[in-house]
Design a protein around this motif. Structure first.
Motif, PDB file in Angstrom:
ATOM      1  N   ILE A 294       0.918  -1.192   0.193  1.00  0.00           N
ATOM      2  CA  ILE A 294       0.008   0.142   0.033  1.00  0.00           C
ATOM      3  C   ILE A 294       0.947   1.081   0.107  1.00  0.00           C
ATOM      4  N   ILE A 295       1.925   1.091   0.926  1.00  0.00           N
ATOM      5  CA  ILE A 295       2.793   2.426   0.711  1.00  0.00           C
ATOM      6  C   ILE A 295       3.549   2.755  -0.397  1.00  0.00           C
ATOM      7  N   LEU A 296       3.936   1.345  -1.075  1.00  0.00           N
ATOM      8  CA  LEU A 296       4.709   1.538  -2.420  1.00  0.00           C
ATOM      9  C   LEU A 296       3.976   2.208  -3.355  1.00  0.00           C
ATOM     10  N   ILE A 297       2.516   1.913  -3.440  1.00  0.00           N
ATOM     11  CA  ILE A 297       1.585   2.252  -4.274  1.00  0.00           C
ATOM     12  C   ILE A 297       1.402   3.925  -4.121  1.00  0.00           C
ATOM     13  N   LEU A 298       1.122   4.205  -2.843  1.00  0.00           N
ATOM     14  CA  LEU A 298       1.133   5.507  -2.509  1.00  0.00           C
ATOM     15  C   LEU A 298       2.229   6.487  -2.887  1.00  0.00           C
ATOM     16  N   MET A 300       4.362   5.847  -5.340  1.00  0.00           N
ATOM     17  CA  MET A 300       4.564   5.957  -6.747  1.00  0.00           C
ATOM     18  C   MET A 300       3.463   6.976  -7.140  1.00  0.00           C
ATOM     19  N   LEU A 301       2.235   6.892  -6.396  1.00  0.00           N
ATOM     20  CA  LEU A 301       1.331   8.078  -7.011  1.00  0.00           C
ATOM     21  C   LEU A 301       1.552   9.376  -6.676  1.00  0.00           C
ATOM     22  N   ILE A 302       2.449   9.602  -5.323  1.00  0.00           N
ATOM     23  CA  ILE A 302       3.149  10.925  -4.963  1.00  0.00           C
ATOM     24  C   ILE A 302       4.195  11.219  -5.895  1.00  0.00           C
ATOM     25  N   PHE A 303       5.008  10.279  -6.617  1.00  0.00           N
ATOM     26  CA  PHE A 303       6.095  10.506  -7.475  1.00  0.00           C
ATOM     27  C   PHE A 303       5.292  11.052  -8.842  1.00  0.00           C
ATOM     28  N   THR A 304       4.533  10.328  -9.386  1.00  0.00           N
ATOM     29  CA  THR A 304       3.919  10.394 -10.448  1.00  0.00           C
ATOM     30  C   THR A 304       3.154  11.826 -10.498  1.00  0.00           C
ATOM     31  N   SER A 305       2.397  12.066  -9.694  1.00  0.00           N
ATOM     32  CA  SER A 305       1.464  13.276  -9.594  1.00  0.00           C
ATOM     33  C   SER A 305       2.187  14.651  -9.510  1.00  0.00           C
ATOM     34  N   PHE A 306       3.330  14.386  -8.752  1.00  0.00           N
ATOM     35  CA  PHE A 306       4.298  15.572  -8.373  1.00  0.00           C
ATOM     36  C   PHE A 306       4.842  15.646  -9.843  1.00  0.00           C
ATOM     37  N   SER A 307       5.513  14.705 -10.400  1.00  0.00           N
ATOM     38  CA  SER A 307       6.233  14.862 -11.725  1.00  0.00           C
ATOM     39  C   SER A 307       5.515  15.529 -12.719  1.00  0.00           C
ATOM     40  N   PHE A 308       4.109  15.056 -12.799  1.00  0.00           N
ATOM     41  CA  PHE A 308       3.240  15.618 -13.630  1.00  0.00           C
ATOM     42  C   PHE A 308       2.970  17.179 -13.676  1.00  0.00           C
ATOM     43  N   THR A 309       2.796  17.775 -12.465  1.00  0.00           N
ATOM     44  CA  THR A 309       2.681  18.925 -12.159  1.00  0.00           C
ATOM     45  C   THR A 309       4.084  19.925 -12.465  1.00  0.00           C
ATOM     46  N   TYR A 310       5.036  19.253 -11.931  1.00  0.00           N
ATOM     47  CA  TYR A 310       6.467  20.027 -12.051  1.00  0.00           C
ATOM     48  C   TYR A 310       6.800  20.009 -13.340  1.00  0.00           C
ATOM     49  N   LEU A 431       6.137   8.186 -18.771  1.00  0.00           N
ATOM     50  CA  LEU A 431       4.466   8.513 -19.105  1.00  0.00           C
ATOM     51  C   LEU A 431       4.053   9.681 -18.470  1.00  0.00           C
ATOM     52  N   THR A 432       4.144  10.004 -17.431  1.00  0.00           N
ATOM     53  CA  THR A 432       3.625  11.201 -16.664  1.00  0.00           C
ATOM     54  C   THR A 432       4.312  12.462 -17.411  1.00  0.00           C
ATOM     55  N   ASN A 433       5.629  12.569 -17.726  1.00  0.00           N
ATOM     56  CA  ASN A 433       6.509  13.560 -18.532  1.00  0.00           C
ATOM     57  C   ASN A 433       6.004  13.973 -19.687  1.00  0.00           C
ATOM     58  N   ASN A 434       5.566  13.015 -20.394  1.00  0.00           N
ATOM     59  CA  ASN A 434       5.227  13.118 -21.805  1.00  0.00           C
ATOM     60  C   ASN A 434       3.613  13.558 -21.886  1.00  0.00           C
ATOM     61  N   VAL A 435       2.802  12.741 -21.040  1.00  0.00           N
ATOM     62  CA  VAL A 435       1.612  13.346 -21.039  1.00  0.00           C
ATOM     63  C   VAL A 435       1.386  14.421 -20.597  1.00  0.00           C
ATOM     64  N   SER A 436       2.078  14.942 -19.390  1.00  0.00           N
ATOM     65  CA  SER A 436       1.928  16.341 -18.949  1.00  0.00           C
ATOM     66  C   SER A 436       2.235  17.462 -19.875  1.00  0.00           C
ATOM     67  N   PRO A 466      -0.535  15.423  -5.155  1.00  0.00           N
ATOM     68  CA  PRO A 466       0.651  14.812  -4.285  1.00  0.00           C
ATOM     69  C   PRO A 466       0.605  15.047  -3.064  1.00  0.00           C
ATOM     70  N   LEU A 467      -0.084  16.295  -2.464  1.00  0.00           N
ATOM     71  CA  LEU A 467      -0.074  16.798  -1.074  1.00  0.00           C
ATOM     72  C   LEU A 467      -1.168  15.689  -0.394  1.00  0.00           C
ATOM     73  N   PHE A 468      -2.012  15.259  -0.938  1.00  0.00           N
ATOM     74  CA  PHE A 468      -3.138  14.570  -0.468  1.00  0.00           C
ATOM     75  C   PHE A 468      -2.567  13.293  -0.257  1.00  0.00           C
ATOM     76  N   PHE A 469      -1.958  12.707  -1.308  1.00  0.00           N
ATOM     77  CA  PHE A 469      -1.411  11.115  -1.066  1.00  0.00           C
ATOM     78  C   PHE A 469      -0.123  11.229  -0.010  1.00  0.00           C
ATOM     79  N   LEU A 470       0.384  12.181   0.160  1.00  0.00           N
ATOM     80  CA  LEU A 470       1.681  12.513   1.026  1.00  0.00           C
ATOM     81  C   LEU A 470       0.902  12.317   2.316  1.00  0.00           C
TER      82      LEU A 470
END
Length: 500
Positions: A294-298, A300-310, A431-436, A466-470
């Motif tokens: 569960i923590i690993l998935i969370l 990863m979600l923080i990593f990808t969502s933050f990468s998308f926005t940044y 994926l997130t970088n190209n999509v973003s 990412p703040l929510f998942f964090l």
């Protein structure tokens, strides 16, 4: 008799050259025997060559589109802003048209190169658990060399600019930045056993990227002003050749294959490699406890969502600076890019200081996310050059979440699944970088006419995700890293040179 001294001198000179050749061969043999496990020079040269032309790519496309769409020469006003000398209504309408087409050009480039790059990234980095890490580093370097040579060819012969989309597709077949970084971080994970050492070493790679990228970005504007586009593209290609030679002949492999593995891998088909990749990812999640999954998935979600926005917000900086009311020259764009890349250095110092002060890793990630949100809000309302530079100051700690999150996830996974982990991270990151980039370019093309700064407000607003998942991780799994260290997953990587 008169020729005897000449023959004697010539013989001594040949003997001297032969001895020096033997000495040089012995030095190279010693390096190979002892092994050089330094991937930092590879990252440094790759960052320098990439960021030497990265600010030039958008500028080159912008200038070519300006000439094709307006049938006028690109305005050049020396070291001052082009808006000072070009304030007519026609110039303003030209800027809007070229801005829209340039953002759509970037959108098409990203769309065509995304899928091949993602597939290659996932397969190569997962394959590296058995086939070795070097292949994940060498292949993207070859792709980057092809990309640089394509830009040099199009620029030198003034070919159709849309050929660059095809070159981007071709280079993506060799992987991309995600493949390269995934291989490098997995390489570091093989070498580091201590969690703190792993965090600092990974942050050091990010710092190396920023340091060399900053030097390259500062040089770009002056290089372009003095020599045009061709020489920077050629310099990038030469740097890529140098780093390829270093990686092939000097850098040692961290994953040692046994004879049985070599026979199996040499005889395997592409479908077998794909099955091995899927099994490696499946095994990575299977080996951890339910809470760690569960923590690993969370994480990863923080990593990808933050990468998308940044990444989405940062990718629009150059186009925003070329637009009114800033209308930056290549010199100012070089300084702006250099300041953007100094965040790698400042973030490394931040991670180093906060880690030694005992600050919780989740709090370090929180500071980095807030750094991006505040900086994007300031950039959205900038109207002058000074405000644009000041808007980048709050983002100086924005890279800190990436190495910290990678280190946290790496602690949960055993050493034998590090390649699978970083394959997933590289895949998700690419994926997130190209999509973003595609999404933000599309949004920017739609909003540039009425409010160009809206795109940065969007980036700041998306930091809520990412703040929510964090916050969720903070509530249910603050001590996961400590638990994974106390009860580590069984390590089955017997081929690692660290264990031999």
């Amino acid at each position: 008799m008169e020729c005897a001294p000449v023959h004697h001198a010539l013989g001594k000179w040949l003997l001297y050259l032969n001895l020096n050749a033997e000495v040089l061969k012995g030095i190279l043999h010693t390096i190979r025997m002892k092994g050089l496990f330094l991937v930092e020079p590879v990252v440094a040269l790759y960052a320098f060559s990439s960021f030497l032309i990265y600010p030039l790519v958008q500028q080159y496309v912008y200038r070519r589109l300006w000439q094709e769409l307006t049938n006028t020469t690109y305005p050049d006003s020396g070291n001052t802003s082009r808006c000072v000398t070009n304030t007519s209504t026609n110039q303003s309408s030209y800027h809007e048209v070229v801005q829209r087409q340039a953002s759509l050009f970037s959108l098409y480039t990203d769309l065509f190169s995304t899928i091949p790059s993602l597939i290659v990234t996932l397969m190569l980095v997962a394959y590296s658990d058995r086939g070795g890490r070097k292949i994940t580093i060498i292949m993207p370097l070859i792709g980057a060399l092809i990309y640089a040579l394509a830009f040099l060819t199009v620029s030198y012969f003034e070919l159709n600019i849309y050929l660059l989309i095809g070159s981007s597709l071709l280079s993506s077949l060799f992987g991309g930045l995600g493949t390269f970084l995934g291989g490098c971080f997995a390489y570091i994970a093989d070498l580091c056993e201590d969690g703190r050492q792993k965090t600092l070493r990974m942050a050091g790679l990010d710092m190396m990227i920023g340091l060399l990228a900053g030097v390259a970005s500062v040089s770009t504007g002056y290089f372009l002003r003095a020599a045009g586009f061709n020489w920077p593209f050629l310099t990038c290609a030469l740097c890529q050749c140098l780093v390829i030679l270093y990686t092939i002949f000097i850098l040692e492999e961290t994953v040692k294959k046994t004879h049985a593995d070599a026979v199996h891998l040499d005889g395997s088909t592409q479908s077998t490699a794909l099955k091995q990749m899927i099994y490696g990812v499946y095994k990575m999640f299977l080996g951890a406890s339910r809470r760690c999954k569960i923590i690993l998935i969370l994480l990863m979600l923080i990593f990808t969502s933050f990468s998308f926005t940044y990444v989405g917000g940062i990718s629009m900086m150059t186009l925003y600076e070329l637009n009114e009311p800033l209308c930056w020259t290549e010199i100012l764009i070089g300084y702006g890019s250099a300041m953007s890349t100094t965040v790698f250095l400042i973030s490394f110092v931040g991670v180093l200081a906060f880690t030694y002060c005992g600050l919780p890793q989740l709090l370090i990630v929180l500071i980095g996310i807030l750094s991006v949100a505040s900086g994007m809000v300031m950039v959205a309302f900038t109207k002058t050059t000074l405000q644009m530079f000041l808007g980048r100051v709050p983002m100086l700690l924005s890279i800190m979440p990436f190495p910290v999150l990678r280190s946290m996830m790496s602690k949960i996974i055993s050493r034998s699944e590090q390649g699978a982990l970083f394959a997933c991270l590289s895949f998700l990151d690419s994926l997130t970088n190209n999509v973003s980039t595609a999404v933000f370019n599309s949004v920017y093309a739609s909003t540039v006419a009425w409010y160009p700064g809206f795109i940065f407000l969007l980036s700041a607003g998306l930091c809520v995700i990412p703040l929510f998942f964090l916050g969720v991780v903070g509530l249910i799994g603050v001590d996961v890293a400590k638990e994974s260290e106390e009860d580590p997953v069984e390590d089955q990587n017997e081929n690692s040179p660290l264990l031999s």
